[in-house]
Design a protein around this motif. Structure first.
Motif, PDB file in Angstrom:
ATOM      1  N   ARG A 164     -20.139 -31.111-101.435  1.00 17.96           N
ATOM      2  CA  ARG A 164     -19.482 -30.677-102.547  1.00 17.96           C
ATOM      3  C   ARG A 164     -20.515 -29.398-103.173  1.00 17.96           C
ATOM      4  O   ARG A 164     -21.543 -29.574-103.461  1.00 17.96           O
ATOM      5  N   MET A 165     -19.791 -28.217-103.575  1.00 14.57           N
ATOM      6  CA  MET A 165     -20.440 -27.414-104.458  1.00 14.57           C
ATOM      7  C   MET A 165     -19.717 -26.533-105.465  1.00 14.57           C
ATOM      8  O   MET A 165     -18.423 -26.096-104.927  1.00 14.57           O
ATOM      9  N   PRO A 166     -19.581 -26.477-106.710  1.00 19.30           N
ATOM     10  CA  PRO A 166     -20.823 -26.851-107.615  1.00 19.30           C
ATOM     11  C   PRO A 166     -20.762 -28.531-107.612  1.00 19.30           C
ATOM     12  O   PRO A 166     -19.686 -28.970-107.943  1.00 19.30           O
ATOM     13  N   LEU A 167     -21.771 -29.178-108.067  1.00 22.80           N
ATOM     14  CA  LEU A 167     -21.924 -30.677-108.403  1.00 22.80           C
ATOM     15  C   LEU A 167     -21.999 -30.331-110.220  1.00 22.80           C
ATOM     16  O   LEU A 167     -23.054 -29.577-110.468  1.00 22.80           O
ATOM     17  N   SER A 168     -21.125 -31.161-110.775  1.00 24.81           N
ATOM     18  CA  SER A 168     -21.433 -31.340-112.310  1.00 24.81           C
ATOM     19  C   SER A 168     -22.565 -32.172-112.446  1.00 24.81           C
ATOM     20  O   SER A 168     -23.059 -33.117-111.567  1.00 24.81           O
ATOM     21  N   VAL A 169     -23.035 -32.173-113.655  1.00 23.95           N
ATOM     22  CA  VAL A 169     -24.126 -33.122-114.398  1.00 23.95           C
ATOM     23  C   VAL A 169     -23.586 -34.589-114.246  1.00 23.95           C
ATOM     24  O   VAL A 169     -24.256 -35.582-113.849  1.00 23.95           O
ATOM     25  N   GLU A 170     -22.279 -34.897-114.478  1.00 23.69           N
ATOM     26  CA  GLU A 170     -21.714 -36.096-114.503  1.00 23.69           C
ATOM     27  C   GLU A 170     -21.655 -36.868-113.076  1.00 23.69           C
ATOM     28  O   GLU A 170     -21.769 -37.927-112.900  1.00 23.69           O
ATOM     29  N   GLU A 171     -21.265 -35.882-112.133  1.00 20.29           N
ATOM     30  CA  GLU A 171     -21.301 -36.321-110.603  1.00 20.29           C
ATOM     31  C   GLU A 171     -22.512 -36.496-110.292  1.00 20.29           C
ATOM     32  O   GLU A 171     -22.784 -37.525-109.420  1.00 20.29           O
ATOM     33  N   LEU A 172     -23.691 -35.625-110.844  1.00 24.39           N
ATOM     34  CA  LEU A 172     -25.097 -36.255-110.372  1.00 24.39           C
ATOM     35  C   LEU A 172     -25.314 -37.368-110.954  1.00 24.39           C
ATOM     36  O   LEU A 172     -26.175 -38.319-110.388  1.00 24.39           O
ATOM     37  N   LEU A 173     -24.988 -37.800-112.237  1.00 24.65           N
ATOM     38  CA  LEU A 173     -25.518 -39.012-113.012  1.00 24.65           C
ATOM     39  C   LEU A 173     -24.939 -40.063-112.101  1.00 24.65           C
ATOM     40  O   LEU A 173     -25.288 -41.266-111.978  1.00 24.65           O
ATOM     41  N   ALA A 174     -23.463 -39.725-111.608  1.00 27.08           N
ATOM     42  CA  ALA A 174     -22.796 -40.966-111.096  1.00 27.08           C
ATOM     43  C   ALA A 174     -23.521 -41.362-109.721  1.00 27.08           C
ATOM     44  O   ALA A 174     -23.814 -42.440-109.295  1.00 27.08           O
ATOM     45  N   ILE A 175     -24.123 -40.087-108.913  1.00 27.36           N
ATOM     46  CA  ILE A 175     -24.605 -40.348-107.740  1.00 27.36           C
ATOM     47  C   ILE A 175     -26.168 -41.083-107.905  1.00 27.36           C
ATOM     48  O   ILE A 175     -26.647 -42.126-107.299  1.00 27.36           O
TER      49      ILE A 175
END
Length: 512
Positions: A164-175
């Motif tokens: 996925r691109m772009p990844l949001s801050v929220e998505e990265l926090l979830a990962i």
């Protein structure tokens, strides 16, 4: 345009020529199809149709042939002559085709493992090189030798991020949470520090990871979302690749290296000794950083975005990453492999280096010199105000041979408030040779014109046309912009300046 020759009778040679051109430019069929779509969506061939054209199973229409010809800056008639074209070309790694050059380890008995294990620590101690610096040199040489291709790290990142691109801050926090990381926040402002080379800069500890899974993030990162995303991606990479193996990881922003700071922001002494643990830690830091770039800019999606934008630096805004991440990823995902990248802090401090095209360093970070060439684009940009990017065509003598480079540079400010310059560039000679141009004659003509004019000169219409054509074939917009600007003679040191008179007037020492 009227073509008298029969397309059908020439279909075999036509397919061979399309295939050879595509391979010479390191394009996949997907890349070529996408490039054709940009020229004319209605007449562009699909990937499957391109495959049949190359195998002689299908004959393109005249409109489709004109689209393919436009991508490679050829006349359609060229595909229809009676010559089958050259054999497929494969990129060769040597001093002229890209990658760093080495030296023969002879006589071999002096370069045995036992002797090297004894000699290297003594060499580093006498030269004043720290174990960390030596580890970084080893890693950079490995990276440049492989021209930034690490498919296992790419696959690991794409599996976690789902391409996925772009990844949001929220998505990265979830990962990060999925990887077992528990996020904590701390507050710490930038502070000044003088590193082991005597260079002053502001530095700020941005994050650190403590085992088994506690991730501490500086609250200041909230004002820099692209940096926050990179920090999260690095720590995710460490978890994925190394299973939170117990090493404390400290990330910092500023002129100094993160490895020189502890989690409280105190500058640590760098001992000249070297041990396996330091090299392993440095290597894992590199892997996590490369993983972060691949997670934030998945290869296929980012390559397609670069293709649509002509490798403009501001593509980082669409990708949702910093200019630094975007430019470093260019060197890894581009079908053209002859790239270099510099991240330079004043006064001449290189914090990041990549030389997949073998370009010598304009300066480095191991010792101090007082005669660095001031004409390198990355050097000239440091003192220029503004945040617009600039392109430059440069000529440099490398081991008795003149090379031709084009780069794009941009001046940015980091999270600690320090200005630094990012520079991405390519070696143009392999691209000229791949198109059958006389690269040597082009470089000689431009070099002689520069020497006659004192080291800088406008580029002639004929050479400008050749360079613009290469820019269109590589789909790198700033090559054409660079061709519109005066070409510069550059050198590795002021003492080797080919200009008359010498241009090196800088007396203050800078790091090299």
């Amino acid at each position: 345009m009227k073509i008298n020759k029969s397309l059908i009778r020439q279909s075999h040679f036509l397919g061979t020529k399309v295939r050879n051109l595509r391979k010479r430019n390191n394009l996949t069929m997907e890349d070529l199809s996408a490039r054709c779509v940009r020229v004319d969506p209605e007449s562009a061939p699909s990937v499957s149709y391109l495959s049949m054209i190359e195998r002689g199973k299908r004959v393109p229409s005249l409109n489709m042939l004109e689209v393919i010809a436009a991508v490679f800056q050829k006349e359609p008639e060229w595909f229809l002559d009676d010559e089958p074209g050259n054999e497929d070309l494969s990129p060769v790694k040597n001093a002229t085709q890209g990658g760093v050059s080495g030296m023969p380890l002879e006589p071999s008995f002096l370069f045995s493992n036992d002797i090297l294990q004894i000699a290297i620590p003594e060499l580093l101690s006498q030269a004043g090189v720290s174990g960390r610096q030596f580890a970084q040199l080893l890693i950079r040489a490995y990276q440049e030798h492989h021209q930034n291709h690490f498919p296992d790290l790419e696959r690991a990142a794409e599996e976690i991020g789902g391409k996925r691109m772009p990844l949001s801050v929220e998505e990265l926090l979830a990962i990060a949470a999925q990887q077992g990381l528990k996020v904590h926040w701390f507050r710490r402002p930038p502070q000044g520090a003088i590193d082991e080379l005597g260079v002053y800069s502001k530095n700020i500890v941005t994050s650190y990871l403590e085992p088994p899974g506690h991730l501490y993030l500086n609250e200041n990162l909230n004002a820099f979302p692209t940096r926050l995303k990179y920090e999260l991606a690095v720590h995710i990479g460490h978890c994925v690749l190394h299973s939170r193996d117990g090493f404390q990881i400290v990330k910092a922003v500023g002129g100094g290296h993160a490895a020189t700071f502890d989690k409280k922001g105190h500058l640590q002494a760098t001992a000249p000794d070297i041990n396996a643990q330091k090299i392993l830690t440095a290597w894992r830091s590199f892997e996590a950083s490369f993983f972060a770039g691949a997670l934030l800019c998945p290869k296929t999606a980012y390559r397609q975005l670069l293709d649509r934008s002509g490798y403009e630096i501001d593509v980082h805004k669409q990708a949702g990453v910093s200019a630094s991440v975007a430019m470093r990823r260019m060197t890894a995902v581009s079908p053209y492999s002859h790239w270099h990248y510099f991240d330079a802090y004043a006064p001449g401090r290189l914090k990041a280096v990549y030389r997949g095209n073998g370009i010598p360093l304009p300066w480095g970070n191991m010792r101090a010199v007082d005669d660095a060439c001031p004409q390198w684009a990355v050097f000239r940009k440091i003192d220029q105000p503004g945040d617009s990017s600039t392109a430059q065509i440069s000529l440099l003598q490398v081991q008795e041979e003149w090379r031709l480079y084009c780069c794009e540079s941009i001046r940015v400010a980091d999270m600690a408030g320090n200005h630094h310059v990012l520079c991405a560039g390519v070696d143009l000679i392999p691209a000229l040779a791949a198109q059958g141009m006389d690269a040597g004659a082009i470089v000689d003509d431009l070099k002689n014109a520069c020497l006659k004019a004192g080291g800088v000169t406008g580029i002639s219409r004929a050479i400008r046309s050749d360079l613009s054509r290469i820019g269109r074939i590589l789909n790198i917009n700033w090559i054409e912009r660079g061709a519109e600007q005066p070409a510069q003679l550059i050198c590795t040191k002021g003492s080797a300046c080919p200009r008359t008179p010498h241009c090196n007037c800088q007396k203050d020492k800078i790091t090299m």
